[in-house]
Write a protein that holds these residues in place. Structure first.
Motif, PDB file in Angstrom:
ATOM      1  N   TYR A  56       0.772  -1.250   0.061  1.00  0.00           N
ATOM      2  CA  TYR A  56      -0.038   0.134  -0.128  1.00  0.00           C
ATOM      3  C   TYR A  56       0.837   1.223  -0.041  1.00  0.00           C
ATOM      4  CZ  TYR A  56       0.953  -0.172   5.140  1.00  0.00           C
ATOM      5  OH  TYR A  56       1.399  -0.361   6.377  1.00  0.00           O
ATOM      6  N   TYR A  57       2.107   1.232   0.042  1.00  0.00           N
ATOM      7  CA  TYR A  57       3.038   2.179   0.063  1.00  0.00           C
ATOM      8  C   TYR A  57       2.488   3.188  -1.213  1.00  0.00           C
ATOM      9  CZ  TYR A  57       7.273   5.379  -0.984  1.00  0.00           C
ATOM     10  OH  TYR A  57       7.848   6.085  -0.916  1.00  0.00           O
ATOM     11  N   GLY A  58       2.591   4.491  -0.905  1.00  0.00           N
ATOM     12  CA  GLY A  58       1.798   5.586  -1.784  1.00  0.00           C
ATOM     13  C   GLY A  58       2.755   6.151  -2.910  1.00  0.00           C
ATOM     14  N   ASN A  59       4.109   5.669  -2.844  1.00  0.00           N
ATOM     15  CA  ASN A  59       4.949   6.464  -3.874  1.00  0.00           C
ATOM     16  C   ASN A  59       4.917   7.823  -4.120  1.00  0.00           C
ATOM     17  OD1 ASN A  59       6.218   3.945  -5.190  1.00  0.00           O
ATOM     18  ND2 ASN A  59       4.100   3.443  -5.526  1.00  0.00           N
ATOM     19  N   ASN A  60       4.882   8.557  -2.677  1.00  0.00           N
ATOM     20  CA  ASN A  60       5.101  10.160  -2.751  1.00  0.00           C
ATOM     21  C   ASN A  60       5.838  10.138  -1.507  1.00  0.00           C
ATOM     22  OD1 ASN A  60       3.171  10.511  -0.436  1.00  0.00           O
ATOM     23  ND2 ASN A  60       1.800   9.713  -1.854  1.00  0.00           N
ATOM     24  N   LEU A  61       6.375  11.499  -1.337  1.00  0.00           N
ATOM     25  CA  LEU A  61       7.141  11.926  -0.292  1.00  0.00           C
ATOM     26  C   LEU A  61       6.490  11.752   1.273  1.00  0.00           C
ATOM     27  CD1 LEU A  61       8.872  15.004  -1.869  1.00  0.00           C
ATOM     28  CD2 LEU A  61      10.002  12.708  -1.561  1.00  0.00           C
ATOM     29  N   ASP A  62       5.291  12.033   1.202  1.00  0.00           N
ATOM     30  CA  ASP A  62       4.465  11.720   2.464  1.00  0.00           C
ATOM     31  C   ASP A  62       4.582  10.315   2.947  1.00  0.00           C
ATOM     32  OD1 ASP A  62       3.788  14.372   2.871  1.00  0.00           O
ATOM     33  OD2 ASP A  62       2.014  14.253   1.934  1.00  0.00           O
ATOM     34  N   ALA A  63       4.334   9.623   1.873  1.00  0.00           N
ATOM     35  CA  ALA A  63       4.291   8.006   2.387  1.00  0.00           C
ATOM     36  C   ALA A  63       5.883   7.646   2.449  1.00  0.00           C
ATOM     37  CB  ALA A  63       3.918   7.069   1.196  1.00  0.00           C
ATOM     38  N   LEU A  64       6.845   8.190   1.904  1.00  0.00           N
ATOM     39  CA  LEU A  64       8.257   7.622   2.261  1.00  0.00           C
ATOM     40  C   LEU A  64       8.480   8.055   3.513  1.00  0.00           C
ATOM     41  CD1 LEU A  64      10.981   6.936   1.204  1.00  0.00           C
ATOM     42  CD2 LEU A  64      11.562   9.185   0.449  1.00  0.00           C
ATOM     43  N   ASN A  65       8.078   9.372   4.003  1.00  0.00           N
ATOM     44  CA  ASN A  65       8.400   9.616   5.282  1.00  0.00           C
ATOM     45  C   ASN A  65       7.719   8.848   6.362  1.00  0.00           C
ATOM     46  OD1 ASN A  65       9.235  11.714   7.119  1.00  0.00           O
ATOM     47  ND2 ASN A  65       7.089  12.078   7.617  1.00  0.00           N
ATOM     48  N   ASP A  66       6.577   8.457   6.142  1.00  0.00           N
ATOM     49  CA  ASP A  66       5.938   7.558   7.068  1.00  0.00           C
ATOM     50  C   ASP A  66       6.575   5.937   7.172  1.00  0.00           C
ATOM     51  OD1 ASP A  66       3.933   9.266   7.540  1.00  0.00           O
ATOM     52  OD2 ASP A  66       2.475   8.426   6.250  1.00  0.00           O
ATOM     53  N   CYS A  67       6.912   5.508   5.804  1.00  0.00           N
ATOM     54  CA  CYS A  67       7.348   4.214   5.773  1.00  0.00           C
ATOM     55  C   CYS A  67       9.030   4.085   6.257  1.00  0.00           C
ATOM     56  CB  CYS A  67       7.307   3.417   4.361  1.00  0.00           C
ATOM     57  SG  CYS A  67       5.452   3.134   4.021  1.00  0.00           S
ATOM     58  N   LEU A  68       9.630   5.313   5.875  1.00  0.00           N
ATOM     59  CA  LEU A  68      11.135   5.302   6.667  1.00  0.00           C
ATOM     60  C   LEU A  68      11.035   5.679   7.999  1.00  0.00           C
ATOM     61  CD1 LEU A  68      13.222   7.471   4.260  1.00  0.00           C
ATOM     62  CD2 LEU A  68      13.368   5.074   4.763  1.00  0.00           C
ATOM     63  N   GLY A  69       9.948   6.266   8.665  1.00  0.00           N
ATOM     64  CA  GLY A  69       9.808   6.270  10.047  1.00  0.00           C
ATOM     65  C   GLY A  69       9.668   5.043  10.551  1.00  0.00           C
ATOM     66  N   ASP A  70       8.834   4.330  10.027  1.00  0.00           N
ATOM     67  CA  ASP A  70       8.488   2.873  10.569  1.00  0.00           C
ATOM     68  C   ASP A  70       9.929   2.194  10.599  1.00  0.00           C
ATOM     69  OD1 ASP A  70       5.785   3.210  10.918  1.00  0.00           O
ATOM     70  OD2 ASP A  70       5.042   2.319   9.063  1.00  0.00           O
ATOM     71  N   VAL A  71      10.668   2.003   9.420  1.00  0.00           N
ATOM     72  CA  VAL A  71      11.868   1.533   9.464  1.00  0.00           C
ATOM     73  C   VAL A  71      12.840   1.970  10.386  1.00  0.00           C
ATOM     74  CG1 VAL A  71      13.788   1.020   7.758  1.00  0.00           C
ATOM     75  CG2 VAL A  71      11.480   0.912   6.845  1.00  0.00           C
ATOM     76  N   ALA A  72      13.120   3.161  10.355  1.00  0.00           N
ATOM     77  CA  ALA A  72      14.100   3.835  11.410  1.00  0.00           C
ATOM     78  C   ALA A  72      13.767   3.341  12.874  1.00  0.00           C
ATOM     79  CB  ALA A  72      14.093   5.322  11.063  1.00  0.00           C
ATOM     80  N   CYS A  73      12.552   3.624  13.199  1.00  0.00           N
ATOM     81  CA  CYS A  73      12.111   3.758  14.519  1.00  0.00           C
ATOM     82  C   CYS A  73      11.654   2.328  15.126  1.00  0.00           C
ATOM     83  CB  CYS A  73      10.927   4.919  14.737  1.00  0.00           C
ATOM     84  SG  CYS A  73      11.646   6.428  14.305  1.00  0.00           S
ATOM     85  N   TYR A  74      11.181   1.520  14.192  1.00  0.00           N
ATOM     86  CA  TYR A  74      10.536   0.524  14.750  1.00  0.00           C
ATOM     87  C   TYR A  74      10.841  -0.911  14.065  1.00  0.00           C
ATOM     88  CZ  TYR A  74       7.493   3.985  16.321  1.00  0.00           C
ATOM     89  OH  TYR A  74       7.140   5.065  16.718  1.00  0.00           O
ATOM     90  N   GLY A  75      12.012  -0.804  13.087  1.00  0.00           N
ATOM     91  CA  GLY A  75      12.674  -1.995  12.336  1.00  0.00           C
ATOM     92  C   GLY A  75      12.047  -2.490  11.149  1.00  0.00           C
TER      93      GLY A  75
END
Length: 159
Positions: A56-75
């Motif tokens: 469901y990744y949205g392929n936009n900068l807001d979605a990148l921010n959200d998903c990178l946050g999940d990766v960086a902060c929660y694994g």
């Protein structure tokens, strides 16, 4: 890398050495060939695939921010062992920055913001950015300047 979450490299040898040191310390390093990105969508596809973003990744900068946050902060979204922390290694980023300057700046800003958030949670996340252009400059990211690595900090060391 002590001063910023986004560090520039001109000499690939120094980038390779930094990656080897980090891997030796147990960091998980994800390599991304940014020189192949001619559009913002190329960047989104490459990062999403490398970090196993959800469908469901949205392929936009807001979605990148959200998903990178999940990766960086929660694994993140995969079962890869993180070890001491996560490092993104971008090569040939100057080519992407020339093709998509606003997106290239925004990606570094997002990474810096998420890296700072991760640090608050005692997690390590940062990016090493290789450029073929020894004079490349970026605006400050995450309220921090984008700086050259300590071996190439002086302009005379990149000429």
């Amino acid at each position: 890398m002590n001063n910023t979450f986004v560090t520039l490299f001109w000499r690939r040898r120094l980038l390779t050495q930094a990656v080897a040191r980090l891997e030796g310390l147990g960091f998980r390093v994800v390599h991304l060939a940014a020189g192949k990105w001619t559009t913002e969508q190329d960047m989104h596809r490459a990062i999403a695939a490398a970090l196993h973003f959800p469908e469901y990744y949205g392929n936009n900068l807001d979605a990148l921010n959200d998903c990178l946050g999940d990766v960086a902060c929660y694994g993140g979204y995969d079962d890869a062992v993180e070890g001491a922390g996560l490092v993104l290694s971008f090569t040939d980023y100057d080519r992407f920055a020339a093709a998509c300057p606003k997106a290239a700046q925004a990606v570094l800003d997002i990474i810096a913001d998420e890296a700072r958030r991760a640090a608050v949670l005692q997690r390590r996340f940062f990016v090493l950015v290789h450029s073929n252009n020894p004079d490349i400059r970026f605006e400050p990211v995450g309220a921090m300047p984008v700086m050259w690595n300590s071996d190439e900090w002086a302009d005379s060391n990149r000429g």
